[in-house]
Scaffold this motif. Structure first.
Motif, PDB file in Angstrom:
ATOM      1  N   TRP A  55      43.975   0.229  50.610  1.00 50.37           N
ATOM      2  CA  TRP A  55      45.448   0.737  50.355  1.00 50.37           C
ATOM      3  C   TRP A  55      46.579   1.154  50.738  1.00 50.37           C
ATOM      4  CZ3 TRP A  55      45.976   5.880  52.101  1.00 50.37           C
ATOM      5  CH2 TRP A  55      47.346   7.102  51.307  1.00 50.37           C
ATOM      6  N   CYS A  56      46.668   0.706  52.171  1.00 52.48           N
ATOM      7  CA  CYS A  56      47.791   0.696  52.886  1.00 52.48           C
ATOM      8  C   CYS A  56      48.476  -0.304  53.104  1.00 52.48           C
ATOM      9  CB  CYS A  56      47.380   1.307  54.895  1.00 52.48           C
ATOM     10  SG  CYS A  56      46.865   2.352  55.144  1.00 52.48           S
ATOM     11  N   ARG A  57      47.465  -1.790  52.688  1.00 56.09           N
ATOM     12  CA  ARG A  57      48.478  -3.016  52.026  1.00 56.09           C
ATOM     13  C   ARG A  57      48.932  -2.769  50.704  1.00 56.09           C
ATOM     14  NH1 ARG A  57      44.316  -5.796  54.245  1.00 56.09           N
ATOM     15  NH2 ARG A  57      43.501  -5.928  51.752  1.00 56.09           N
ATOM     16  N   GLU A  58      48.254  -2.188  49.767  1.00 54.00           N
ATOM     17  CA  GLU A  58      48.871  -1.858  48.359  1.00 54.00           C
ATOM     18  C   GLU A  58      50.061  -1.527  48.731  1.00 54.00           C
ATOM     19  OE1 GLU A  58      44.842  -3.100  46.473  1.00 54.00           O
ATOM     20  OE2 GLU A  58      45.153  -0.788  46.248  1.00 54.00           O
ATOM     21  N   GLU A  59      49.891   0.190  49.266  1.00 59.14           N
ATOM     22  CA  GLU A  59      50.872   1.160  49.093  1.00 59.14           C
ATOM     23  C   GLU A  59      52.399   0.458  50.097  1.00 59.14           C
ATOM     24  OE1 GLU A  59      51.867   3.013  47.550  1.00 59.14           O
ATOM     25  OE2 GLU A  59      49.358   2.274  46.415  1.00 59.14           O
ATOM     26  N   GLY A  60      51.982   0.003  50.631  1.00 56.75           N
ATOM     27  CA  GLY A  60      53.371  -0.692  52.055  1.00 56.75           C
ATOM     28  C   GLY A  60      53.381   0.725  53.240  1.00 56.75           C
ATOM     29  N   LEU A  61      52.053   1.190  53.319  1.00 47.50           N
ATOM     30  CA  LEU A  61      52.009   1.478  54.323  1.00 47.50           C
ATOM     31  C   LEU A  61      52.035   1.378  55.420  1.00 47.50           C
ATOM     32  CD1 LEU A  61      49.607   5.154  52.385  1.00 47.50           C
ATOM     33  CD2 LEU A  61      52.500   5.092  53.301  1.00 47.50           C
ATOM     34  N   PRO A  62      52.488   1.889  56.656  1.00 54.00           N
ATOM     35  CA  PRO A  62      52.003   1.861  58.135  1.00 54.00           C
ATOM     36  C   PRO A  62      51.228   2.946  58.048  1.00 54.00           C
ATOM     37  CG  PRO A  62      53.768   2.988  57.729  1.00 54.00           C
ATOM     38  CD  PRO A  62      53.978   2.929  56.658  1.00 54.00           C
ATOM     39  N   PHE A  63      50.257   1.703  59.530  1.00 51.96           N
ATOM     40  CA  PHE A  63      49.083   2.985  59.586  1.00 51.96           C
ATOM     41  C   PHE A  63      48.860   3.138  60.679  1.00 51.96           C
ATOM     42  CE2 PHE A  63      47.832  -1.196  59.679  1.00 51.96           C
ATOM     43  CZ  PHE A  63      46.753  -1.745  60.496  1.00 51.96           C
ATOM     44  N   LEU A  64      48.042   3.591  62.038  1.00 46.85           N
ATOM     45  CA  LEU A  64      48.386   4.648  63.481  1.00 46.85           C
ATOM     46  C   LEU A  64      46.723   4.605  63.481  1.00 46.85           C
ATOM     47  CD1 LEU A  64      49.496   4.493  65.727  1.00 46.85           C
ATOM     48  CD2 LEU A  64      49.755   7.387  65.656  1.00 46.85           C
ATOM     49  N   LEU A  65      45.841   3.572  64.302  1.00 42.84           N
ATOM     50  CA  LEU A  65      44.535   4.108  64.471  1.00 42.84           C
ATOM     51  C   LEU A  65      44.502   4.861  66.106  1.00 42.84           C
ATOM     52  CD1 LEU A  65      43.581   0.443  64.686  1.00 42.84           C
ATOM     53  CD2 LEU A  65      42.601   2.141  63.631  1.00 42.84           C
ATOM     54  N   ILE A  66      43.284   5.827  65.814  1.00 43.32           N
ATOM     55  CA  ILE A  66      43.821   6.772  67.130  1.00 43.32           C
ATOM     56  C   ILE A  66      42.246   6.799  67.136  1.00 43.32           C
ATOM     57  CG2 ILE A  66      43.267   9.543  65.033  1.00 43.32           C
ATOM     58  CD1 ILE A  66      46.523   8.481  67.635  1.00 43.32           C
ATOM     59  N   GLY A  67      41.882   7.549  68.320  1.00 37.91           N
ATOM     60  CA  GLY A  67      40.515   7.871  68.628  1.00 37.91           C
ATOM     61  C   GLY A  67      40.409  10.056  69.787  1.00 37.91           C
ATOM     62  N   GLN A  68      41.181   8.941  70.640  1.00 37.84           N
ATOM     63  CA  GLN A  68      40.810  10.750  71.351  1.00 37.84           C
ATOM     64  C   GLN A  68      42.661  11.320  70.943  1.00 37.84           C
ATOM     65  OE1 GLN A  68      38.350  11.795  74.124  1.00 37.84           O
ATOM     66  NE2 GLN A  68      36.435  11.462  72.984  1.00 37.84           N
ATOM     67  N   GLY A  69      43.211   9.955  71.035  1.00 34.94           N
ATOM     68  CA  GLY A  69      44.692  10.191  71.254  1.00 34.94           C
ATOM     69  C   GLY A  69      45.323  10.299  72.251  1.00 34.94           C
ATOM     70  N   SER A  70      44.640  10.364  73.695  1.00 35.31           N
ATOM     71  CA  SER A  70      44.926  10.163  75.271  1.00 35.31           C
ATOM     72  C   SER A  70      45.961   9.279  76.019  1.00 35.31           C
ATOM     73  CB  SER A  70      43.515  10.261  75.904  1.00 35.31           C
ATOM     74  OG  SER A  70      42.844   9.160  75.690  1.00 35.31           O
ATOM     75  N   ASN A  71      46.510   8.283  75.278  1.00 32.13           N
ATOM     76  CA  ASN A  71      47.404   7.600  75.098  1.00 32.13           C
ATOM     77  C   ASN A  71      48.093   7.164  74.490  1.00 32.13           C
ATOM     78  OD1 ASN A  71      47.908   6.656  77.999  1.00 32.13           O
ATOM     79  ND2 ASN A  71      46.686   4.520  77.264  1.00 32.13           N
ATOM     80  N   ASN A 127      32.103   3.925  88.174  1.00 33.22           N
ATOM     81  CA  ASN A 127      33.837   4.387  88.945  1.00 33.22           C
ATOM     82  C   ASN A 127      35.214   4.664  87.693  1.00 33.22           C
ATOM     83  OD1 ASN A 127      32.424   3.473  91.453  1.00 33.22           O
ATOM     84  ND2 ASN A 127      34.442   2.784  92.144  1.00 33.22           N
ATOM     85  N   LEU A 128      34.176   4.601  86.783  1.00 37.90           N
ATOM     86  CA  LEU A 128      35.122   4.969  85.617  1.00 37.90           C
ATOM     87  C   LEU A 128      34.973   6.209  84.218  1.00 37.90           C
ATOM     88  CD1 LEU A 128      35.507   1.750  83.954  1.00 37.90           C
ATOM     89  CD2 LEU A 128      37.113   2.524  84.845  1.00 37.90           C
ATOM     90  N   SER A 129      33.977   7.204  85.376  1.00 35.53           N
ATOM     91  CA  SER A 129      33.619   8.622  84.740  1.00 35.53           C
ATOM     92  C   SER A 129      35.095   9.236  84.714  1.00 35.53           C
ATOM     93  CB  SER A 129      32.920   9.502  85.846  1.00 35.53           C
ATOM     94  OG  SER A 129      31.438   8.205  86.806  1.00 35.53           O
ATOM     95  N   LEU A 130      34.861  10.433  83.223  1.00 39.10           N
ATOM     96  CA  LEU A 130      36.376  10.691  82.862  1.00 39.10           C
ATOM     97  C   LEU A 130      37.020  10.757  82.819  1.00 39.10           C
ATOM     98  CD1 LEU A 130      35.184  13.641  82.651  1.00 39.10           C
ATOM     99  CD2 LEU A 130      37.045  13.743  85.267  1.00 39.10           C
ATOM    100  N   ILE A 131      37.280   8.939  82.006  1.00 39.61           N
ATOM    101  CA  ILE A 131      38.172   8.904  81.452  1.00 39.61           C
ATOM    102  C   ILE A 131      38.118   9.218  80.170  1.00 39.61           C
ATOM    103  CG2 ILE A 131      39.746   6.565  80.675  1.00 39.61           C
ATOM    104  CD1 ILE A 131      39.119   5.327  83.409  1.00 39.61           C
ATOM    105  N   PRO A 132      39.731   9.679  79.960  1.00 30.96           N
ATOM    106  CA  PRO A 132      39.302  10.359  78.532  1.00 30.96           C
ATOM    107  C   PRO A 132      39.128   8.937  77.546  1.00 30.96           C
ATOM    108  CG  PRO A 132      41.289  11.970  79.425  1.00 30.96           C
ATOM    109  CD  PRO A 132      40.820  10.482  80.726  1.00 30.96           C
ATOM    110  N   GLY A 133      39.026   9.636  75.837  1.00 32.44           N
ATOM    111  CA  GLY A 133      39.178   8.434  75.131  1.00 32.44           C
ATOM    112  C   GLY A 133      37.468   7.896  74.403  1.00 32.44           C
TER     113      GLY A 133
END
Ligand code: FAD
Ligand code: EPU
Length: 353
Positions: A55-71, A127-133
């Motif tokens: 749909w984005c391709r057909e409409e020429g719409l930009p898109f943005l992927l988002i997980g938790q938006g922590s970066n 060691n990677l505990s508690l990193i958001p996202g």
């Protein structure tokens, strides 16, 4: 209507695509800045993902992927489709006496998976505990903390190519991981959607305790008695003591990367600034951006609702109603003053949209 205004989608039933219009993004970014998405969709399956991307391709719409938006930091409203990835699930895809390979869907919360792995007695991620996202965003910047990076446990990932809708496999070499860096932040940016990540976790613990402060935090326990669960708890405690909880105070963790300088540059800087900290890194040294920013006088700074956290100079914060543009303006003032004082450029780690 200006040229940049997206066309109204013609003849598409948005409710069938499960697309919402004009959605407030405040809950979808840990800075909690106000911004509107022209469209938003929550995607829990790859077929639905293909449909919305078509749909984005057909409409020429930009898109943005988002997980938790922590970066991410929204500097303005987003004129296209924000795709919130909610692909869930995890499965063991290989197993022997030494390790287990676990395939994890992109929408799984990262810290939830770390805790799950520890409960199964699968080691390495403590060691990677508690990193958001989310798990899907973790390879994008090769998340790292306390001497460990995602790449240390990475087997492969699956990513859907936006142009073709085909899911491709990427090895560690394909991902070109570096410090807070990968193919998906460079040539692959916005061309692929990571849908699953496979990690190899050990069945015997091999603790990494080199990071300054971590060993000290665990000094009360004899090294041969230490468990990965204790390391995870110590990492969580250290993080909570330094970094503000985005649930209480809007932020995105470190705003800038730690700069890398050559050995010669480091020696010259040390002559001028004898207290300058530096950590050997490849051919040169990594300098803590927090130190540079603190020395430039910014730690604890506040103006209106934007500021620099009082306990960590690398963390920009939103005290309430700050806008993305105000946070970007503060970041630029910090960059300028660090260049003026130390002649070292700082680059944002956070994606400014
Ligand atoms: P988002 O912020 O939603 O997205 C980040 C980027 O990835 C965007 O460009 C987005 O378009 C892209 N993206 C998201 N999902 C996908 C996908 N499935 N496929 C392709 N692209 C995708 N980071 C560290 O490395 N180490 C830390 O110690 C650390 N500490 C932090 C502490 C705090 C308090 C906060 C708020 C952040 C911290 N971060 C840290 C940054 C952040 O947690 C990571 O970058 C995390 O991986 C972002 O996940 P996310 O789901 O929120 O991604
Ligand atoms: N420091 C200061 N002032 C401060 C804070 C720190 O001078 O206010 C100096 C001290 O010399 C300290 C050094 O900076 O020893 C390093 O500080 P810290 O251990 O807090 O780590 P950091 O370099 O600021 C990096 C990552 C973090 C990660 C921690 C732990 C980057 C950009 N940031 O921070 O990642 O959690 O190490 O490994 O590499 C993130 O990416 O969002 C993030 C939080």
């Amino acid at each position: 209507m200006s040229d940049s205004t997206p066309r109204q989608p013609a003849g598409v039933d948005l409710s069938q695509l499960r697309v919402q219009e004009n959605v407030d993004l405040r809950h979808l970014n840990t800075f909690h800045v106000a911004a509107q998405a022209r469209y938003l969709v929550r995607v829990a399956g790859t077929d639905h993902l293909r449909e919305v991307l078509r749909w984005c391709r057909e409409e020429g719409l930009p898109f943005l992927l988002i997980g938790q938006g922590s970066n991410v930091l929204f500097k303005q409203d987003y004129p296209g489709l924000v795709i919130e990835l909610q692909l869930l699930g995890r499965e063991v895809v290989a197993d022997n006496t030494e390790w287990v390979d676990v395939r994890v869907a992109a929408g799984e919360p990262w810290h939830g998976f770390v805790q799950y792995a520890l409960k199964q007695h699968w080691y390495g991620l403590e060691n990677l505990s508690l990193i958001p996202g989310t798990v899907g965003a973790a390879p994008v910047q090769n998340i790292g903390a306390y001497g460990v990076e995602l790449k240390d446990f990475f087997v492969e990932l699956e990513a859907l190519e936006v142009a073709s809708g085909v899911v491709q496999r990427f090895s560690a070499a394909d991902c070109a991981f570096g410090y807070r860096q990968s193919f998906f932040k460079q040539a692959g940016k916005d061309r692929f959607v990571i849908v699953a990540v496979t990690l190899r976790l050990r069945k015997q613990q091999r603790l990494v305790l080199d990071y300054p402060g971590l060993r000290a935090a665990l000094a009360g326990v004899a090294p041969d008695q230490l468990t990965a669960q204790q390391v995870s708890a110590a990492v969580c405690q250290l993080r909570r003591s330094k970094l503000p909880d985005p649930g209480q105070l809007g932020n995105a963790g470190s705003f800038f990367w730690n700069p890398h300088v050559s050995a010669n540059e480091f020696a010259a800087l040390r002559q001028r600034f004898p207290a300058l900290p530096g950590f050997p890194d490849g051919a040169g040294f990594k300098i803590p951006a927090a130190w540079l920013i603190e020395q430039a006088g910014w730690k604890g700074f506040r103006e209106g609702d934007v500021g620099v956290h009082r306990d960590h100079a690398l963390v920009l914060v939103n005290y309430g109603a700050a806008t993305g543009a105000q946070l970007v303006a503060l970041a630029e003032r910090i960059q300028a003053s660090v260049v003026e004082r130390f002649a070292i450029p700082l680059w944002p780690e956070v994606r400014i949209v």
